[in-house]
Design an enzyme around this catalytic site. Sequence first.
Site, mmCIF file in Angstrom:
data_model
loop_
_atom_site.group_PDB
_atom_site.id
_atom_site.type_symbol
_atom_site.label_atom_id
_atom_site.label_comp_id
_atom_site.label_asym_id
_atom_site.label_seq_id
_atom_site.Cartn_x
_atom_site.Cartn_y
_atom_site.Cartn_z
ATOM 1 N N ASP A 1 -4.962 -3.796 5.663
ATOM 2 C CA ASP A 1 -3.913 -3.488 4.701
ATOM 3 C C ASP A 1 -2.766 -4.468 4.976
ATOM 4 O O ASP A 1 -2.624 -4.959 6.109
ATOM 5 C CB ASP A 1 -3.452 -2.044 4.882
ATOM 6 C CG ASP A 1 -2.229 -1.738 4.067
ATOM 7 O OD1 ASP A 1 -2.292 -1.894 2.833
ATOM 8 O OD2 ASP A 1 -1.200 -1.370 4.668
ATOM 9 N N ASP B 1 1.027 -4.460 3.615
ATOM 10 C CA ASP B 1 2.379 -3.952 3.829
ATOM 11 C C ASP B 1 2.337 -2.714 4.712
ATOM 12 O O ASP B 1 1.692 -1.711 4.381
ATOM 13 C CB ASP B 1 3.042 -3.610 2.485
ATOM 14 C CG ASP B 1 3.025 -4.805 1.536
ATOM 15 O OD1 ASP B 1 3.153 -5.942 2.025
ATOM 16 O OD2 ASP B 1 2.842 -4.604 0.323
ATOM 17 N N TYR C 1 7.922 -3.278 -3.200
ATOM 18 C CA TYR C 1 7.897 -4.172 -4.359
ATOM 19 C C TYR C 1 8.526 -5.529 -4.050
ATOM 20 O O TYR C 1 9.231 -6.113 -4.877
ATOM 21 C CB TYR C 1 8.573 -3.521 -5.571
ATOM 22 C CG TYR C 1 8.020 -2.153 -5.887
ATOM 23 C CD1 TYR C 1 6.671 -1.999 -6.227
ATOM 24 C CD2 TYR C 1 8.827 -1.024 -5.810
ATOM 25 C CE1 TYR C 1 6.149 -0.750 -6.513
ATOM 26 C CE2 TYR C 1 8.308 0.237 -6.090
ATOM 27 C CZ TYR C 1 6.961 0.373 -6.431
ATOM 28 O OH TYR C 1 6.442 1.609 -6.699
ATOM 29 N N ASN D 1 -2.837 -2.741 -2.257
ATOM 30 C CA ASN D 1 -2.394 -2.199 -3.543
ATOM 31 C C ASN D 1 -1.040 -2.800 -3.888
ATOM 32 O O ASN D 1 -0.114 -2.760 -3.073
ATOM 33 C CB ASN D 1 -2.243 -0.675 -3.472
ATOM 34 C CG ASN D 1 -3.566 0.041 -3.299
ATOM 35 O OD1 ASN D 1 -4.632 -0.533 -3.513
ATOM 36 N ND2 ASN D 1 -3.504 1.311 -2.902
ATOM 37 N N SER E 1 0.944 -2.127 -7.078
ATOM 38 C CA SER E 1 1.181 -1.528 -8.397
ATOM 39 C C SER E 1 2.473 -2.021 -9.038
ATOM 40 O O SER E 1 2.710 -1.789 -10.227
ATOM 41 C CB SER E 1 1.214 -0.005 -8.279
ATOM 42 O OG SER E 1 2.290 0.412 -7.445
ATOM 43 N N HIS F 1 -3.069 -2.266 -10.274
ATOM 44 C CA HIS F 1 -2.966 -1.105 -11.158
ATOM 45 C C HIS F 1 -2.103 -0.005 -10.557
ATOM 46 O O HIS F 1 -2.000 0.142 -9.331
ATOM 47 C CB HIS F 1 -4.372 -0.539 -11.441
ATOM 48 C CG HIS F 1 -5.317 -1.556 -11.995
ATOM 49 N ND1 HIS F 1 -6.443 -1.974 -11.315
ATOM 50 C CD2 HIS F 1 -5.301 -2.247 -13.155
ATOM 51 C CE1 HIS F 1 -7.084 -2.875 -12.044
ATOM 52 N NE2 HIS F 1 -6.401 -3.059 -13.163
#
Length: 511
Positions: free
Chosen positions: A339, A341, A350, A382, A384, A418
């Site tokens: 992973d 972050d 973000y 991820n 998003s 997503h």
Amino acid sequence: MNGEHTVDVAVVIPTIGRPSLRVLLDSLTADPGPRPSSIVVVDDRLDATNPLFLMIPVAIRDSVRVVRGRACGPAAARNDGWRSVPTTWVAFLDDDVVPQRNWLSALAADLAAAAESTGGVAGRIVVPLPHGREPTDWERNTAALETARWATADFAFRRAALIDVAGFDERFSRAYREDADLALRVREAGYELRYGTRHVVHPVRPAGRWISVSAQKGNTDDALMRALHGRRWREKAQVGKGRRRRHVAVTVAGVAGAAFALAGRRRLATATCLAWLLGTANFTRERIAPGPRDTHEVTTMAMTSALIPPLATIRWLYGKWRWREVRPWPDRPMAVLFDRDGTLIHDVPYNADPDRVTPFAGARAALDMLRSRGVRLGVVTNQSGVSKGMMTAADVDAINARVSDVLGQIDVFAVCVHDVAARCDCRKPAPGLITSAATILGAHPRHCVVIGDIGSDIEAAARAGARAILVPTPRTRRNEVASAPHVASDLAEAARLALRPEFMTGNGGHR
């Protein structure tokens, strides 16, 4: 190469820089058959100061990729080569063979005729022997390649089969038995192996007088084969019985004779020394009989026949000891997927600014530890914020590039952009990122380890069939720590845990 179409196959050639590599590449250049998707030369030289591209013909220099190997032997070099390409098939060639004319056309035909259940298609090997005299012992040994069942001097494997069995077992550090071991594991995985119509010429390399003595190192690999495949491994691999029992008997007689002589037991010393002499003389006679019977060959056979039995026995016993607790391959993860972050770098929600990328302490050292063992590295993350309009895909790429700058080469970045509402197959805890990254890296998920800081990382790994290690941070929930199969205090401990041989076999024994 003037073929009009491309075949979905990569030709992988590991090399230690022999001049014969140029001859091989010249043959492929002149071949009028269909082109392979790529030609990969794995530079496995320990000292690679001289550029290898000078040996690559100008006509194909743009279509040949040079991959830096780890100088750990041909098994590791072949793994480095096939994992770097995405093709359906991988055709391995040794750097000292010369393909037949139209070899590429014959390869294409062999692969087109392969059924879905076919995991590999072997080519024939032709060893030219001298005219006008009998071959030497070394030449006869090389000529045995013509009847070898699974020699990878010319062997095409389906990439899916290589992924299923984790490729070549890199514990075979010499060009000996690694091909038979792979063939057995591919067949045990449910694939069939067959012969094709193509062939290569394998010239006899020049060799010194003591080549047969140094070849006894292969007895250590025989011990590894027995440890991995049982007492009947020779029958399974269709390998000849050899002379081990006779070598052991001759060695025991020689050692006993010396011991009895030192102890003053003359009769026993005479009897055992005579047994040693007769055994050695018989071995020498068997090697001399086929010829040629010139002075150099006869002298060489006499000297080496006295040394081979004890050296073969010592190498075998060493192998028995060394591999006494050997585990099935792979004995380490083929890939470790991190992973991003909160695991490799501090989590800045973000984040679109590469200057705000800050790695965790010890992250670079942990990744370097894995790289040094030949483990490929990936990031599964991820993001998003892209779908939410808070950042762009280009921003994600820039952050990933910065991660590579500070932490070293990352082989693949798998990103889900997503939001949770999309219910996609890639956003963790879905397994999509894991399976996608593993496929690109040439690894089955069961041969991968996922390292993350929250429960969705661990769940994604479990759903993909990978093993997982949790490295908690302040944002990690207590129940996530409690339910994680393995927990490490930091990335260094996680890397050490992943590299333990027992970890990949399900007995990590660590929380």
